[in-house]
Scaffold this active site. Structure first.
Site, PDB file in Angstrom:
ATOM      1  N   LYS A  69      32.920  31.527  39.904  1.00 21.69           N
ATOM      2  CA  LYS A  69      32.399  32.673  39.147  1.00 21.69           C
ATOM      3  C   LYS A  69      32.422  32.475  37.623  1.00 21.69           C
ATOM      4  O   LYS A  69      31.593  33.020  36.914  1.00 21.69           O
ATOM      5  CB  LYS A  69      33.187  33.945  39.495  1.00 21.69           C
ATOM      6  CG  LYS A  69      32.807  34.526  40.849  1.00 21.69           C
ATOM      7  CD  LYS A  69      33.514  35.858  41.062  1.00 21.69           C
ATOM      8  CE  LYS A  69      33.107  36.485  42.369  1.00 21.69           C
ATOM      9  NZ  LYS A  69      33.699  37.817  42.575  1.00 21.69           N
ATOM     10  N   ASP A 105      29.932  43.127  40.601  1.00 25.31           N
ATOM     11  CA  ASP A 105      31.226  43.621  41.116  1.00 25.31           C
ATOM     12  C   ASP A 105      31.642  44.926  40.427  1.00 25.31           C
ATOM     13  O   ASP A 105      32.167  45.835  41.075  1.00 25.31           O
ATOM     14  CB  ASP A 105      32.330  42.572  40.899  1.00 25.31           C
ATOM     15  CG  ASP A 105      32.254  41.434  41.915  1.00 25.31           C
ATOM     16  OD1 ASP A 105      31.728  41.658  43.023  1.00 25.31           O
ATOM     17  OD2 ASP A 105      32.722  40.325  41.596  1.00 25.31           O
ATOM     18  N   GLY A 129      47.262  43.031  39.783  1.00 23.17           N
ATOM     19  CA  GLY A 129      46.531  41.765  39.887  1.00 23.17           C
ATOM     20  C   GLY A 129      45.809  41.425  38.601  1.00 23.17           C
ATOM     21  O   GLY A 129      45.411  42.319  37.838  1.00 23.17           O
ATOM     22  N   LEU A 226      41.106  46.838  47.024  1.00 20.28           N
ATOM     23  CA  LEU A 226      39.909  45.994  47.113  1.00 20.28           C
ATOM     24  C   LEU A 226      39.869  45.168  48.395  1.00 20.28           C
ATOM     25  O   LEU A 226      38.812  44.702  48.814  1.00 20.28           O
ATOM     26  CB  LEU A 226      39.836  45.043  45.909  1.00 20.28           C
ATOM     27  CG  LEU A 226      38.939  45.490  44.755  1.00 20.28           C
ATOM     28  CD1 LEU A 226      39.384  46.830  44.209  1.00 20.28           C
ATOM     29  CD2 LEU A 226      38.917  44.453  43.648  1.00 20.28           C
ATOM     30  N   TYR A 228      39.439  44.195  52.050  1.00 17.61           N
ATOM     31  CA  TYR A 228      38.623  44.849  53.080  1.00 17.61           C
ATOM     32  C   TYR A 228      38.851  44.260  54.474  1.00 17.61           C
ATOM     33  O   TYR A 228      38.205  44.677  55.434  1.00 17.61           O
ATOM     34  CB  TYR A 228      37.128  44.821  52.712  1.00 17.61           C
ATOM     35  CG  TYR A 228      36.622  43.455  52.329  1.00 17.61           C
ATOM     36  CD1 TYR A 228      36.226  42.539  53.287  1.00 17.61           C
ATOM     37  CD2 TYR A 228      36.564  43.079  50.994  1.00 17.61           C
ATOM     38  CE1 TYR A 228      35.785  41.282  52.928  1.00 17.61           C
ATOM     39  CE2 TYR A 228      36.124  41.826  50.618  1.00 17.61           C
ATOM     40  CZ  TYR A 228      35.727  40.934  51.596  1.00 17.61           C
ATOM     41  OH  TYR A 228      35.295  39.680  51.246  1.00 17.61           O
TER      42      TYR A 228
HETATM   43  P1  NAP Z   1      42.292  35.598  42.838  1.00 16.88           P
HETATM   44  O1  NAP Z   1      41.476  35.360  41.621  1.00 16.88           O
HETATM   45  O2  NAP Z   1      42.825  34.441  43.608  1.00 16.88           O
HETATM   46  O3  NAP Z   1      43.552  36.522  42.390  1.00 16.88           O
HETATM   47  C1  NAP Z   1      44.578  36.804  43.298  1.00 16.88           C
HETATM   48  C2  NAP Z   1      45.528  37.834  42.713  1.00 16.88           C
HETATM   49  O4  NAP Z   1      46.512  38.142  43.726  1.00 16.88           O
HETATM   50  C3  NAP Z   1      46.291  37.346  41.493  1.00 16.88           C
HETATM   51  O5  NAP Z   1      46.537  38.428  40.639  1.00 16.88           O
HETATM   52  C4  NAP Z   1      47.599  36.838  42.131  1.00 16.88           C
HETATM   53  O6  NAP Z   1      48.709  36.847  41.260  1.00 16.88           O
HETATM   54  C5  NAP Z   1      47.819  37.866  43.199  1.00 16.88           C
HETATM   55  N1  NAP Z   1      48.672  37.355  44.274  1.00 16.88           N
HETATM   56  C6  NAP Z   1      48.341  36.455  45.242  1.00 16.88           C
HETATM   57  N2  NAP Z   1      49.395  36.221  46.049  1.00 16.88           N
HETATM   58  C7  NAP Z   1      50.412  36.984  45.571  1.00 16.88           C
HETATM   59  C8  NAP Z   1      51.778  37.172  45.981  1.00 16.88           C
HETATM   60  N3  NAP Z   1      52.285  36.530  47.046  1.00 16.88           N
HETATM   61  N4  NAP Z   1      52.534  38.049  45.280  1.00 16.88           N
HETATM   62  C9  NAP Z   1      52.026  38.709  44.201  1.00 16.88           C
HETATM   63  N5  NAP Z   1      50.749  38.558  43.767  1.00 16.88           N
HETATM   64  C10 NAP Z   1      49.958  37.713  44.441  1.00 16.88           C
HETATM   65  O7  NAP Z   1      41.512  36.479  43.886  1.00 16.88           O
HETATM   66  P2  NAP Z   1      40.373  37.585  43.612  1.00 16.88           P
HETATM   67  O8  NAP Z   1      39.050  36.965  43.674  1.00 16.88           O
HETATM   68  O9  NAP Z   1      40.743  38.347  42.395  1.00 16.88           O
HETATM   69  O10 NAP Z   1      40.502  38.487  44.934  1.00 16.88           O
HETATM   70  C11 NAP Z   1      41.654  39.281  45.150  1.00 16.88           C
HETATM   71  C12 NAP Z   1      41.443  40.201  46.355  1.00 16.88           C
HETATM   72  O11 NAP Z   1      40.371  41.113  46.094  1.00 16.88           O
HETATM   73  C13 NAP Z   1      41.080  39.457  47.646  1.00 16.88           C
HETATM   74  O12 NAP Z   1      41.713  40.101  48.719  1.00 16.88           O
HETATM   75  C14 NAP Z   1      39.570  39.668  47.752  1.00 16.88           C
HETATM   76  O13 NAP Z   1      39.102  39.648  49.087  1.00 16.88           O
HETATM   77  C15 NAP Z   1      39.442  41.074  47.173  1.00 16.88           C
HETATM   78  N6  NAP Z   1      38.105  41.324  46.614  1.00 16.88           N
HETATM   79  C16 NAP Z   1      37.408  42.356  47.145  1.00 16.88           C
HETATM   80  C17 NAP Z   1      36.157  42.642  46.626  1.00 16.88           C
HETATM   81  C18 NAP Z   1      35.400  43.785  47.211  1.00 16.88           C
HETATM   82  O14 NAP Z   1      34.189  43.848  46.994  1.00 16.88           O
HETATM   83  N7  NAP Z   1      36.030  44.701  47.919  1.00 16.88           N
HETATM   84  C19 NAP Z   1      35.618  41.875  45.597  1.00 16.88           C
HETATM   85  C20 NAP Z   1      36.375  40.830  45.070  1.00 16.88           C
HETATM   86  C21 NAP Z   1      37.626  40.554  45.600  1.00 16.88           C
HETATM   87  P3  NAP Z   1      49.057  35.543  40.358  1.00 16.88           P
HETATM   88  O15 NAP Z   1      48.151  35.608  39.189  1.00 16.88           O
HETATM   89  O16 NAP Z   1      50.483  35.727  40.023  1.00 16.88           O
HETATM   90  O17 NAP Z   1      48.793  34.333  41.218  1.00 16.88           O
END
Ligand code: NAP
Length: 291
Positions: A69, A105, A129, A226, A228
């Protein structure tokens, strides 16, 4: 690929668990377009080549997902104002030789709040997050006049996000560290919205919550997750038990897709068809990422 079919694709790595083909192909069929949405698994070193190949092969555009992205930005000719401010692109539109970058988004996030009839009371949100999704959500909130408290396991990423957005907004962006439970509780007592943008609670780890068990939620809050898969996460269950209102991640996923559809086809998206297709894809477990 048959010549008469117009293509859009998803550039990501991995892409196998994506729900977008089910949603977009149902939409194309519903409006009578001979278009097809295909998955394009592209490893990071091949990204530029893959983007140029989209243009050479007559694609109308693409979605862009993890891990591309932000990495895709240097290959684009123009960014929408939102994509520029967010610093990430999830939708490409190809117009002749030109590659245009959008971020739908933030629109998806806002649209799900509208559908849930969320009424702000304090205009203060807590955002869990600081990853990719968090950028779009933070932008969407700040641009609607909402002040935000950011909480992330890796505090430095939250501070970096705050630094990125502060010059553009008058709204307050503060960072509370993950371990500062009392400070976080105080903010949760007065905020009107809690948004989880972490992956905690997502299958196969659906028995986890991003919120420490000692923290209390209240009925004054709307809790928006977020995640799903599953739609009904442990966080949303905690919220309901506390009497809070809840919003799951499907609405955002749906509406980032309806807006991408509109950008590619210049037609209104068949929202009901796309919602039904998404719901069945989620129920069939198609979105569960590989362990
Ligand atoms: P990402 O860039 O990998 O970010 C992951 C986030 O989760 C970071 O803030 C990370 O913290 C935190 N995290 C992961 N494991 C953790 C743990 N064990 N303890 C505490 N914090 C933890 O992922 P993303 O793209 O932002 O996506 C995040 C979520 O949003 C996913 O579930 C995705 O499916 C969902 N999402 C949904 C939509 C929608 O349309 N509904 C759109 C986008 C994303 P650190 O920085 O400390 O690693």
């Amino acid at each position: 690929m048959a010549d008469h079919i117009r293509h859009v694709g998803l550039l990501g790595y991995p892409v196998g668990h994506s729900l977008s083909p089910a949603m977009q192909n149902a939409a194309f069929q519903a409006v009578g377009l001979a278009w097809e949405y295909v998955l394009l698994s592209v490893a990071p070193p091949s990204l530029q080549e893959a983007v140029l190949a989209l243009r050479e092969n007559g694609f109308a555009g693409a979605n862009v997902t993890i891990p591309h992205k932000q990495a895709v930005l240097p290959f684009l000719h123009e960014l929408s104002d939102e994509a520029e401010a967010i610093g990430a692109v999830n939708t490409l539109v190809i117009e002749g030789e030109r590659l245009l970058g959008y971020n739908t988004d933030a629109y998806g996030f806002r649209q799900a709040l509208v559908e849930a009839e969320f009424t702000p009371t304090s205009n203060h949100a807590v955002l869990l997050g600081a990853g990719g999704a968090s950028r779009a959500v933070l932008y969407a909130l700040l641009s609607q006049g909402v002040s935000v408290t950011l909480v992330n396991r890796t505090a430095d990423k939250a501070f970096a996000l705050a630094r990125h957005f502060r010059p553009f907004f008058a709204e307050t962006i503060e960072v509370v560290r993950y371990e500062e439970i009392e400070a976080l509780q105080n903010v949760l007592n007065t905020a009107d919205l809690l948004v989880n943008t972490t992956s905690l609670g997502m299958a196969p780890h659906h028995d986890t919550s991003p919120l420490a068990s000692t923290l209390r939620l209240g009925a004054h809050l709307t809790v928006y997750d977020l995640v799903y898969t599953p739609r009904d996460t442990q966080l949303l269950q905690q919220a309901r038990t506390a009497g809070a209102k809840t919003i799951d991640g499907m609405g955002m996923l749906l509406h980032q897709g309806t807006e991408a559809f509109r950008l590619w086809t210049h037609r209104e998206a068949p929202v009901a068809v796309m919602r039904t297709a998404l719901e069945s894809a989620i129920i069939s477990g198609k979105a569960v990422p590989p362990v």
